[in-house]
Design a protein around this motif. Sequence first.
Motif, PDB file in Angstrom:
ATOM      1  N   ASN A  62       7.797  14.841  79.028  1.00 58.79           N
ATOM      2  CA  ASN A  62       8.643  16.037  78.942  1.00 58.79           C
ATOM      3  C   ASN A  62      10.114  15.633  78.851  1.00 58.79           C
ATOM      4  O   ASN A  62      10.449  14.442  78.888  1.00 58.79           O
ATOM      5  CB  ASN A  62       8.380  16.986  80.123  1.00 58.79           C
ATOM      6  CG  ASN A  62       8.684  16.340  81.473  1.00 58.79           C
ATOM      7  OD1 ASN A  62       9.571  15.491  81.598  1.00 58.79           O
ATOM      8  ND2 ASN A  62       7.940  16.735  82.501  1.00 58.79           N
ATOM      9  N   ARG A 115      13.277  19.370  73.633  1.00 52.33           N
ATOM     10  CA  ARG A 115      12.300  20.423  73.326  1.00 52.33           C
ATOM     11  C   ARG A 115      12.623  21.684  74.132  1.00 52.33           C
ATOM     12  O   ARG A 115      12.989  21.603  75.316  1.00 52.33           O
ATOM     13  CB  ARG A 115      10.880  19.942  73.644  1.00 52.33           C
ATOM     14  CG  ARG A 115       9.801  20.957  73.233  1.00 52.33           C
ATOM     15  CD  ARG A 115       8.396  20.452  73.541  1.00 52.33           C
ATOM     16  NE  ARG A 115       8.024  19.284  72.776  1.00 52.33           N
ATOM     17  CZ  ARG A 115       7.668  19.288  71.513  1.00 52.33           C
ATOM     18  NH1 ARG A 115       7.666  20.432  70.834  1.00 52.33           N
ATOM     19  NH2 ARG A 115       7.317  18.178  70.897  1.00 52.33           N
ATOM     20  N   GLU A 154      12.289  24.393  76.565  1.00 50.08           N
ATOM     21  CA  GLU A 154      11.458  24.570  77.761  1.00 50.08           C
ATOM     22  C   GLU A 154      11.760  25.897  78.453  1.00 50.08           C
ATOM     23  O   GLU A 154      11.489  26.070  79.636  1.00 50.08           O
ATOM     24  CB  GLU A 154      11.655  23.392  78.722  1.00 50.08           C
ATOM     25  CG  GLU A 154      11.138  22.063  78.166  1.00 50.08           C
ATOM     26  CD  GLU A 154      11.316  20.898  79.125  1.00 50.08           C
ATOM     27  OE1 GLU A 154      12.084  21.041  80.097  1.00 50.08           O
ATOM     28  OE2 GLU A 154      10.679  19.845  78.906  1.00 50.08           O
ATOM     29  N   SER A 156       8.869  25.085  71.931  1.00 48.04           N
ATOM     30  CA  SER A 156       8.272  24.972  73.260  1.00 48.04           C
ATOM     31  C   SER A 156       6.757  24.853  73.173  1.00 48.04           C
ATOM     32  O   SER A 156       6.138  25.206  72.161  1.00 48.04           O
ATOM     33  CB  SER A 156       8.632  26.195  74.107  1.00 48.04           C
ATOM     34  OG  SER A 156       7.904  27.334  73.666  1.00 48.04           O
ATOM     35  N   VAL A 157       6.157  24.366  74.244  1.00 49.03           N
ATOM     36  CA  VAL A 157       4.702  24.204  74.306  1.00 49.03           C
ATOM     37  C   VAL A 157       4.011  25.552  74.144  1.00 49.03           C
ATOM     38  O   VAL A 157       3.059  25.698  73.357  1.00 49.03           O
ATOM     39  CB  VAL A 157       4.295  23.532  75.633  1.00 49.03           C
ATOM     40  CG1 VAL A 157       2.774  23.576  75.821  1.00 49.03           C
ATOM     41  CG2 VAL A 157       4.796  22.093  75.679  1.00 49.03           C
ATOM     42  N   CYS A 162       1.561  26.598  70.952  1.00 43.99           N
ATOM     43  CA  CYS A 162       0.151  26.996  71.128  1.00 43.99           C
ATOM     44  C   CYS A 162      -0.135  28.281  70.349  1.00 43.99           C
ATOM     45  O   CYS A 162      -1.189  28.415  69.712  1.00 43.99           O
ATOM     46  CB  CYS A 162      -0.173  27.179  72.604  1.00 43.99           C
ATOM     47  SG  CYS A 162      -0.326  25.634  73.522  1.00 43.99           S
ATOM     48  N   ILE A 206       0.430  19.083  73.060  1.00 45.35           N
ATOM     49  CA  ILE A 206       0.798  20.495  73.165  1.00 45.35           C
ATOM     50  C   ILE A 206      -0.400  21.288  73.667  1.00 45.35           C
ATOM     51  O   ILE A 206      -0.278  22.156  74.546  1.00 45.35           O
ATOM     52  CB  ILE A 206       1.273  21.039  71.806  1.00 45.35           C
ATOM     53  CG1 ILE A 206       2.607  20.395  71.383  1.00 45.35           C
ATOM     54  CG2 ILE A 206       1.398  22.564  71.831  1.00 45.35           C
ATOM     55  CD1 ILE A 206       3.770  20.676  72.296  1.00 45.35           C
TER      56      ILE A 206
END
Length: 665
Positions: free
Chosen positions: A116, A159, A161, A200-201, A205, A242
């Motif tokens: 991260n 990234r 977050e 972001s993750v 998704c 991810i």
Amino acid sequence: MGFRGTITDASDFDPTADAETLFNAMKGFGSDKDAILDLVTSRSNRQRQEVIGAYKCSFGKDLIEDLKYELTGKFERLIVSLMRTPAYHDAKEIHDAVNGVGTSERCLIEIMASRNNRQMNEMVAAYKDAYGRDMEDDIIADTSGHFKKMLVVLLQGARDESGVVDADLVQQDAQDLYAAGEEQWGTDEAKFIMILGNRSVTHLCMVFDAFEIIAEMSVEDSIKRELSGDFERLMLAVVQCIRSVPMFFAKRLYKAMKGLGTADNTLIRIMISRSEIDILDIRECFRLLYEKSLHNMITDDTSGEYKRTLLNLCGGDDDLAGEFFPEAAQIAYKMWEMSAMTKVQLRPTVLPASSFDPAADAQALRKAMKGFGTDEDAIIEIIAQRSNAQRQEIRRTFKSLLGRDLMKDLKSELSKNLERLIIGLMLTPAEFDAKMMRKAIEGAGTDEHALIEILVTRTNEEILAMNAAYHSAYKKSLEEAIHSDTSGHFCRILVSLVQGAREDGPADEERAIVDSQELADACNAESDDMVMKFMSILCTRSFPHLRKVFQEFVRYSNKDIEQIIKKEMSGDVKNAFYAIVRSVKNQPSYFADRLYKAMKGLGTDDRALIRIMVSRSEADLFNIRKEFKETHDVSLHEFIKVETMIGDTSGDYRKTLLLLCGGED
């Protein structure tokens, strides 16, 4: 997500006492390795740093240098690495990866894809402190192309977050990824880098789900189609992380230990870096993916104090069919959901030859077999590079033009595995399957794995055609043959499958919930009742429906269907149900595993190798190749080249297999 590690702060911690214990363990002749490993693996990394300070204060010596002097080999690397902070450990791994003989791209990919922002920034600072250089400069100097660009983007530790998701941007990113790859000739790599390297993750998704709807394939499949080399591997690793960092590391650990030899640097790096973060989830994912627990695989693959230390970090063995931790249950549910959503484009490796002339091929084959000696190369070049339909035309033309039976001529001129492979290619798919079933049933002992593989993976139409071909060739029904050679529940499963009456069509969601509850309830029933209930559902429902059933089974029981089958069933019944589940989840992956098992170790199961290569070459062998490379870190082409070398003195058998394989990945 809360703490999911196995190593925690020790209670009643006394760094001075620990320093003295370690000093005494290394004093005099030899060292007390058990005392060292027990202490080091029962302290958190924060506490180990205090022990390092106390050791210097008490004895005026550097603890890490003393450990390096007293210990050796893999055990020394493991213990010394545990004594470094996570940031300095990562920094050293990156330094070794870019400054050794050749670059360890896999190490770079693993660390860069999984850390991260905080971990990335701390690693960069530690690198500068330890080596007096900028990590970014060293990576730029040692890598190239789009691979280098993506590494630099990830290295920024920037990234998003925030956790904020813009629904419109999700749709835009999904469309942009599709436009950058699948929708155009060539690939816009910069678009992939920008989106996968910065969003972001949570956002990504949702992008991946939207992409699957637009492209009718997963983003992973798109990356495999559009990208290549280290850049492809890096982008796949980013996507995997991810989706699920524990799942990514479970796969990395398996690849580090499977086969001959262990990738100890990878094993050490992962076990250390995840021991205070998410090793419990990694264990669950490992159990979900493979046939043994992480604990058992470490036990089988390592030895001595090195093994004991790794097992202490692992933290315990897992009951194969125990309940999932919440995170692992969510991952298992999501895996089945992805399997249900993804529409995989199946790709063959053998296509119809252009400018096909059956008369010319017939004449060329006759010339290759006429006179003294046989021109195997000419035979292979023709037969392995024609579709099955074209081969049937050649058979008919050979008979009408030359008045000879091509099959008889080939049998008389060829021998051993080459003959079996070439004849298999010349049969129609139904004839070939019928012959393979006959071979599996007749003779000394039954090849249950072959029976399972064929009946589980063929469509209704293929099974019915095989039944007709079997009856025509052997003057009895295939069902009769199965009855005469198998028994009990296994016989009933095969008879159910050989009817070729599996339901077609999409999943019925309401019925899937009922089916999943019935399967879960059956797990508590008597053994016979459990098998009959599983058979009534697994042998009759369509594959799309079963994907939904197995997904709902996780929700209803908090267990995975594969693990239940492995623990609660045995023998051929277990193998048959397990094959169904594997095929429902990912049939090319199932075949890739079958090919690996056919060739690994001492001796090759040539019958299985021929059966799969012939039967899948015009169906999905390209997909199988991709799954083989993904799972086993070696191409199917290379594996065949190496594993079939023994016993194939002429190389003709191997050459034919490689032509069917269709190329190097």
